[in-house]
Design a protein around this motif. Structure first.
Motif, mmCIF file in Angstrom:
data_model
loop_
_atom_site.group_PDB
_atom_site.id
_atom_site.type_symbol
_atom_site.label_atom_id
_atom_site.label_comp_id
_atom_site.label_asym_id
_atom_site.label_seq_id
_atom_site.Cartn_x
_atom_site.Cartn_y
_atom_site.Cartn_z
ATOM 1 N N LEU A 65 80.734 -13.180 35.735
ATOM 2 C CA LEU A 65 81.988 -12.430 35.616
ATOM 3 C C LEU A 65 82.926 -12.750 36.781
ATOM 4 O O LEU A 65 84.097 -13.083 36.574
ATOM 5 C CB LEU A 65 81.673 -10.931 35.582
ATOM 6 C CG LEU A 65 82.837 -9.980 35.345
ATOM 7 C CD1 LEU A 65 83.489 -10.250 34.005
ATOM 8 C CD2 LEU A 65 82.356 -8.534 35.421
ATOM 9 N N VAL A 66 82.409 -12.663 37.988
ATOM 10 C CA VAL A 66 83.233 -12.884 39.171
ATOM 11 C C VAL A 66 83.755 -14.321 39.234
ATOM 12 O O VAL A 66 84.888 -14.574 39.648
ATOM 13 C CB VAL A 66 82.442 -12.538 40.451
ATOM 14 C CG1 VAL A 66 83.222 -12.934 41.702
ATOM 15 C CG2 VAL A 66 82.128 -11.039 40.488
ATOM 16 N N LYS A 68 84.484 -16.129 36.751
ATOM 17 C CA LYS A 68 85.326 -16.303 35.565
ATOM 18 C C LYS A 68 84.671 -17.179 34.494
ATOM 19 O O LYS A 68 85.342 -17.669 33.586
ATOM 20 C CB LYS A 68 86.701 -16.857 35.933
ATOM 21 C CG LYS A 68 87.480 -15.965 36.898
ATOM 22 C CD LYS A 68 88.874 -16.500 37.166
ATOM 23 C CE LYS A 68 89.628 -15.576 38.126
ATOM 24 N NZ LYS A 68 91.005 -16.052 38.395
ATOM 25 N N ALA A 88 83.468 -6.397 44.840
ATOM 26 C CA ALA A 88 83.957 -6.941 43.568
ATOM 27 C C ALA A 88 84.932 -5.956 42.931
ATOM 28 O O ALA A 88 84.646 -4.762 42.853
ATOM 29 C CB ALA A 88 82.792 -7.217 42.628
ATOM 30 N N ASP A 89 86.058 -6.452 42.467
ATOM 31 C CA ASP A 89 87.091 -5.582 41.886
ATOM 32 C C ASP A 89 86.900 -5.544 40.368
ATOM 33 O O ASP A 89 87.550 -6.276 39.615
ATOM 34 C CB ASP A 89 88.480 -6.095 42.242
ATOM 35 C CG ASP A 89 89.565 -5.046 42.021
ATOM 36 O OD1 ASP A 89 89.210 -3.875 41.764
ATOM 37 O OD2 ASP A 89 90.753 -5.401 42.097
ATOM 38 N N LEU A 90 85.993 -4.669 39.931
ATOM 39 C CA LEU A 90 85.611 -4.586 38.530
ATOM 40 C C LEU A 90 85.961 -3.225 37.950
ATOM 41 O O LEU A 90 86.108 -2.241 38.685
ATOM 42 C CB LEU A 90 84.101 -4.815 38.372
ATOM 43 C CG LEU A 90 83.505 -6.060 39.025
ATOM 44 C CD1 LEU A 90 81.995 -6.113 38.784
ATOM 45 C CD2 LEU A 90 84.183 -7.324 38.509
ATOM 46 N N ARG A 224 86.640 -7.919 35.098
ATOM 47 C CA ARG A 224 87.446 -7.998 36.314
ATOM 48 C C ARG A 224 88.705 -7.157 36.113
ATOM 49 O O ARG A 224 89.294 -7.155 35.030
ATOM 50 C CB ARG A 224 87.819 -9.451 36.620
ATOM 51 C CG ARG A 224 86.636 -10.357 36.911
ATOM 52 C CD ARG A 224 87.090 -11.775 37.276
ATOM 53 N NE ARG A 224 87.944 -12.357 36.247
ATOM 54 C CZ ARG A 224 87.490 -12.922 35.123
ATOM 55 N NH1 ARG A 224 86.183 -12.972 34.892
ATOM 56 N NH2 ARG A 224 88.315 -13.423 34.230
ATOM 57 N N ARG A 225 89.105 -6.464 37.132
ATOM 58 C CA ARG A 225 90.261 -5.565 37.012
ATOM 59 C C ARG A 225 91.521 -6.330 36.600
ATOM 60 O O ARG A 225 92.283 -5.872 35.749
ATOM 61 C CB ARG A 225 90.501 -4.821 38.331
ATOM 62 C CG ARG A 225 91.585 -3.738 38.226
ATOM 63 C CD ARG A 225 91.819 -3.057 39.563
ATOM 64 N NE ARG A 225 90.626 -2.378 40.046
ATOM 65 C CZ ARG A 225 90.284 -1.132 39.704
ATOM 66 N NH1 ARG A 225 91.057 -0.446 38.870
ATOM 67 N NH2 ARG A 225 89.188 -0.584 40.191
ATOM 68 N N ASP A 226 91.740 -7.508 37.199
ATOM 69 C CA ASP A 226 92.958 -8.247 36.868
ATOM 70 C C ASP A 226 92.930 -8.719 35.416
ATOM 71 O O ASP A 226 93.958 -8.680 34.718
ATOM 72 C CB ASP A 226 93.157 -9.426 37.829
ATOM 73 C CG ASP A 226 92.003 -10.419 37.823
ATOM 74 O OD1 ASP A 226 90.921 -10.102 37.283
ATOM 75 O OD2 ASP A 226 92.173 -11.529 38.367
ATOM 76 N N TRP A 227 91.760 -9.155 34.938
ATOM 77 C CA TRP A 227 91.649 -9.596 33.543
ATOM 78 C C TRP A 227 91.911 -8.432 32.594
ATOM 79 O O TRP A 227 92.621 -8.584 31.586
ATOM 80 C CB TRP A 227 90.261 -10.178 33.296
ATOM 81 C CG TRP A 227 90.075 -10.766 31.926
ATOM 82 C CD1 TRP A 227 90.322 -12.044 31.543
ATOM 83 C CD2 TRP A 227 89.601 -10.069 30.754
ATOM 84 N NE1 TRP A 227 90.036 -12.216 30.195
ATOM 85 C CE2 TRP A 227 89.591 -11.014 29.694
ATOM 86 C CE3 TRP A 227 89.184 -8.772 30.494
ATOM 87 C CZ2 TRP A 227 89.188 -10.681 28.398
ATOM 88 C CZ3 TRP A 227 88.786 -8.430 29.210
ATOM 89 C CH2 TRP A 227 88.795 -9.386 28.176
#
Length: 326
Positions: A65-66, A68, A88-90, A224-227
């Motif tokens: 995940l991290v 990508k 990790a920003d999840l 991921r938060r951005d995704w």
């Protein structure tokens, strides 16, 4: 008119392809297994899942995940919240199941204990002290739950002879040949030991042996938060697909059970498959949602076990609105 109807039909909807890494394909992760066996469940929401089975390697799920390599990671909740605590920003897209694990002891080890498998739960937990048990690595949902379970009788995982062993075939053979006293793993996975009489179901969290654990989030889907922010509508549709998969697993058990078994476990004894499925079916979380109380209780349990700060993983910070139980 006919053409317009076809264009508006769910089956004609363009599907977004989503790469999903799954820590393992077993009953606890049955929503993903059912999504593969019955792709129309997610297709109704315009989603096509590409599922990768990591065969018990939970850290690899987060790594995928991290890095990508995956859009989503379906994994034991504590593995995800541990990663969040470490930076990790999840976010949590869907909460799938409550505790979905059991302890299978070797028949030989169980026979030597001072209590039987039908004794009060506290006595069965106390009897685990000093035994040689295996499960997944520290920080995993299984490890955290086992540590907490021992804590209910004033003990801890330090009072058993614990070692990491996340490979189901190895667990089964080790129990058969007396190399370990037992294993704490996903409900139904160690059924072969029950079939041949080398194992005994000692404690089952999925059937509710420990009532206070029942609504804790055991399996969660992270992104991921951005995704997630860039794909807000897709995330909502993914969550809806998971909610439908869980509804099918709980409300249409005969059909759902057959689809998953035929696809992934065709050689498993039917009676034991049915036993594991029925024991675990109640653990799936309705609507793929978790309450604030259950999420925070899980974090508190994890913090007690690992001594880490999980404030970054608090309910309001990481659980997306569609995954929040009202």
């Amino acid at each position: 008119m006919a053409a317009a109807a076809l264009l508006s039909a769910p089956s004609a909807r363009a599907q977004d392809k989503v790469n999903l890494a799954v820590a393992a394909i077993n009953l606890a992760h049955a929503p993903a297994a059912l999504a593969v066996a019955a792709p129309e469940i997610f297709a109704r929401h315009g989603v096509a899942l590409n599922v990768t089975d990591l065969r018990g390697a939970s850290p690899n799920c987060i790594a995928a995940l991290v890095s990508k390599a995956a859009d989503l990671c379906q994994v034991g909740t504590t593995t995800g919240t541990d990663a969040i605590a470490e930076g990790a920003d999840l976010v949590a897209v869907a909460a799938l199941a409550g505790p979905f694990a059991e302890i299978i002891l070797s028949s030989a080890a169980a026979a030597k204990l001072p209590v039987k498998a039908d004794a009060p739960i506290a006595e069965r937990i106390k009897a685990l002290k000093g035994l040689n048990l295996v499960s997944s690595a520290p920080g995993s949902a299984n490890y955290t739950m086992l540590d907490s379970l021992m804590g209910t009788v004033g003990s801890s995982i330090k009072d058993i002879r614990f070692r990491t062993l996340p490979e189901v075939p190895a667990m089964i053979e080790a129990i058969r040949h007396g190399q370990i006293d037992g294993a704490f793993w996903v409900t139904g996975s160690l059924a072969p030991n029950l079939v041949d009489g080398t194992g005994v179901r000692w404690i089952s969290l999925s059937r509710g042996d420990v009532e206070t654990y029942q609504n804790l989030p055991f399996v969660t889907v992270f992104a991921r938060r951005d995704w997630a922010a860039q794909n807000a509508d897709l995330v909502k549709r993914i969550h809806a697909g998971y909610a439908d998969a869980i509804a099918r697993l709980k409300n249409e058990p005969a059909q759902s059970s057959k689809l998953v078994k035929d696809r992934y476990f065709p050689d498993l004894d039917q009676a034991l498959w049915n036993d594991g499925y029925e024991a675990g079916r109640r653990a799936f979380l309705d609507g793929a949602r978790v309450s604030r109380t259950a999420w925070q209780d899980s974090l508190a349990m994890q913090a007690k076990s690992s001594q880490k700060d999980y404030s970054r993983a608090a309910f309001d910070k990481v659980v997306l609105p569609e995954a929040q139980a009202k």
